[in-house]
Design a protein around this motif. Structure first.
Motif, PDB file in Angstrom:
ATOM      1  N   UNK A  49       0.938  -1.235   0.074  1.00  0.00           N
ATOM      2  CA  UNK A  49       0.109  -0.097   0.104  1.00  0.00           C
ATOM      3  C   UNK A  49       0.921   1.202   0.045  1.00  0.00           C
ATOM      4  N   UNK A  50       0.225   2.307  -0.439  1.00  0.00           N
ATOM      5  CA  UNK A  50       0.883   3.616  -0.143  1.00  0.00           C
ATOM      6  C   UNK A  50       1.514   3.891  -1.429  1.00  0.00           C
ATOM      7  N   UNK A  51       2.794   4.867  -1.235  1.00  0.00           N
ATOM      8  CA  UNK A  51       3.350   5.367  -2.345  1.00  0.00           C
ATOM      9  C   UNK A  51       4.625   4.387  -2.963  1.00  0.00           C
ATOM     10  N   UNK A  52       4.774   3.267  -2.004  1.00  0.00           N
ATOM     11  CA  UNK A  52       5.619   2.285  -2.564  1.00  0.00           C
ATOM     12  C   UNK A  52       4.734   1.245  -3.572  1.00  0.00           C
ATOM     13  N   UNK A  53       3.538   1.252  -3.348  1.00  0.00           N
ATOM     14  CA  UNK A  53       2.595   0.567  -4.387  1.00  0.00           C
ATOM     15  C   UNK A  53       2.670   1.101  -5.775  1.00  0.00           C
ATOM     16  N   UNK A  54       2.664   2.324  -5.713  1.00  0.00           N
ATOM     17  CA  UNK A  54       2.908   3.275  -7.035  1.00  0.00           C
ATOM     18  C   UNK A  54       4.008   2.768  -8.105  1.00  0.00           C
ATOM     19  N   UNK A  55       5.235   2.798  -6.934  1.00  0.00           N
ATOM     20  CA  UNK A  55       6.707   2.543  -7.775  1.00  0.00           C
ATOM     21  C   UNK A  55       6.792   1.108  -8.362  1.00  0.00           C
ATOM     22  N   UNK A 101       7.950   4.615 -12.650  1.00  0.00           N
ATOM     23  CA  UNK A 101       8.442   6.007 -12.377  1.00  0.00           C
ATOM     24  C   UNK A 101       7.449   6.511 -11.313  1.00  0.00           C
ATOM     25  N   UNK A 102       6.350   5.795 -11.016  1.00  0.00           N
ATOM     26  CA  UNK A 102       5.474   6.318  -9.807  1.00  0.00           C
ATOM     27  C   UNK A 102       4.473   7.340 -10.428  1.00  0.00           C
ATOM     28  N   UNK A 103       4.436   7.580 -11.525  1.00  0.00           N
ATOM     29  CA  UNK A 103       3.480   8.354 -12.162  1.00  0.00           C
ATOM     30  C   UNK A 103       1.910   7.891 -12.159  1.00  0.00           C
ATOM     31  N   UNK A 104       1.618   6.565 -12.108  1.00  0.00           N
ATOM     32  CA  UNK A 104       0.636   5.877 -12.285  1.00  0.00           C
ATOM     33  C   UNK A 104      -0.348   6.487 -10.833  1.00  0.00           C
ATOM     34  N   UNK A 105      -1.685   6.649 -10.849  1.00  0.00           N
ATOM     35  CA  UNK A 105      -2.229   6.976  -9.588  1.00  0.00           C
ATOM     36  C   UNK A 105      -2.574   5.635  -8.854  1.00  0.00           C
ATOM     37  N   UNK A 106      -1.783   4.954  -8.389  1.00  0.00           N
ATOM     38  CA  UNK A 106      -1.922   3.607  -7.677  1.00  0.00           C
ATOM     39  C   UNK A 106      -1.822   3.543  -6.149  1.00  0.00           C
ATOM     40  N   UNK A 107      -2.760   3.306  -5.319  1.00  0.00           N
ATOM     41  CA  UNK A 107      -2.517   3.312  -3.869  1.00  0.00           C
ATOM     42  C   UNK A 107      -2.167   1.753  -3.190  1.00  0.00           C
ATOM     43  N   UNK A 108      -2.611   0.903  -3.939  1.00  0.00           N
ATOM     44  CA  UNK A 108      -2.583  -0.817  -3.597  1.00  0.00           C
ATOM     45  C   UNK A 108      -2.267  -1.380  -4.662  1.00  0.00           C
ATOM     46  N   UNK A 109      -1.060  -2.421  -4.452  1.00  0.00           N
ATOM     47  CA  UNK A 109      -0.766  -3.274  -5.603  1.00  0.00           C
ATOM     48  C   UNK A 109      -0.691  -4.774  -4.821  1.00  0.00           C
ATOM     49  N   UNK A 110      -0.890  -5.511  -5.820  1.00  0.00           N
ATOM     50  CA  UNK A 110      -0.445  -6.943  -5.690  1.00  0.00           C
ATOM     51  C   UNK A 110       1.116  -7.360  -6.112  1.00  0.00           C
ATOM     52  N   UNK A 111       1.745  -7.757  -4.996  1.00  0.00           N
ATOM     53  CA  UNK A 111       3.256  -7.886  -5.332  1.00  0.00           C
ATOM     54  C   UNK A 111       3.782  -9.185  -5.176  1.00  0.00           C
ATOM     55  N   UNK A 112       2.851 -10.226  -4.696  1.00  0.00           N
ATOM     56  CA  UNK A 112       3.363 -11.447  -4.554  1.00  0.00           C
ATOM     57  C   UNK A 112       2.190 -12.547  -4.592  1.00  0.00           C
TER      58      UNK A 112
END
Length: 88
Positions: free
Chosen positions: A59-65, A69-80
């Motif tokens: 979650x948060x800004x780390x989800x965007x990266x 480059x962090x330009x996508x408006x993402x707050x939550x990412x599935x990483x595994x």
């Protein structure tokens, strides 16, 4: 980060240009014992997860990266995708 279960997909034909081509999944938050916690949210998939799978959610800004480059408006990412969980 937290553990979640993918419970469905979200289709959006009209969205921010930085989200084009990204897969959106509905995730329910789980406890450490893989029990439902009750809340759900939409997450952008970076690993090819599918419905019913247990996943690691960032979650948060780390989800965007996760997507560059962090330009996508993402707050939550599935990483595994989780193979197993051991709680002592």
């Amino acid at each position: 980060m937290y553990l979640g279960r993918v419970i469905g997909t979200v289709v959006s034909t009209s969205k921010n240009e930085n989200l084009v081509g990204m897969k959106l999944l509905m995730v329910e938050k789980l406890t450490e014992r893989l029990e439902r916690e009750g809340s759900t949210e939409i997450a952008v998939d970076s690993v090819g997860a599918g419905t019913g799978e247990i996943v690691i959610v960032c979650k948060g800004s780390s989800a965007r990266y996760v997507f560059g480059d962090g330009s996508a408006p993402v707050d939550t990412s599935i990483v595994g995708i989780v193979d197993s969980v051991e709680v002592g």
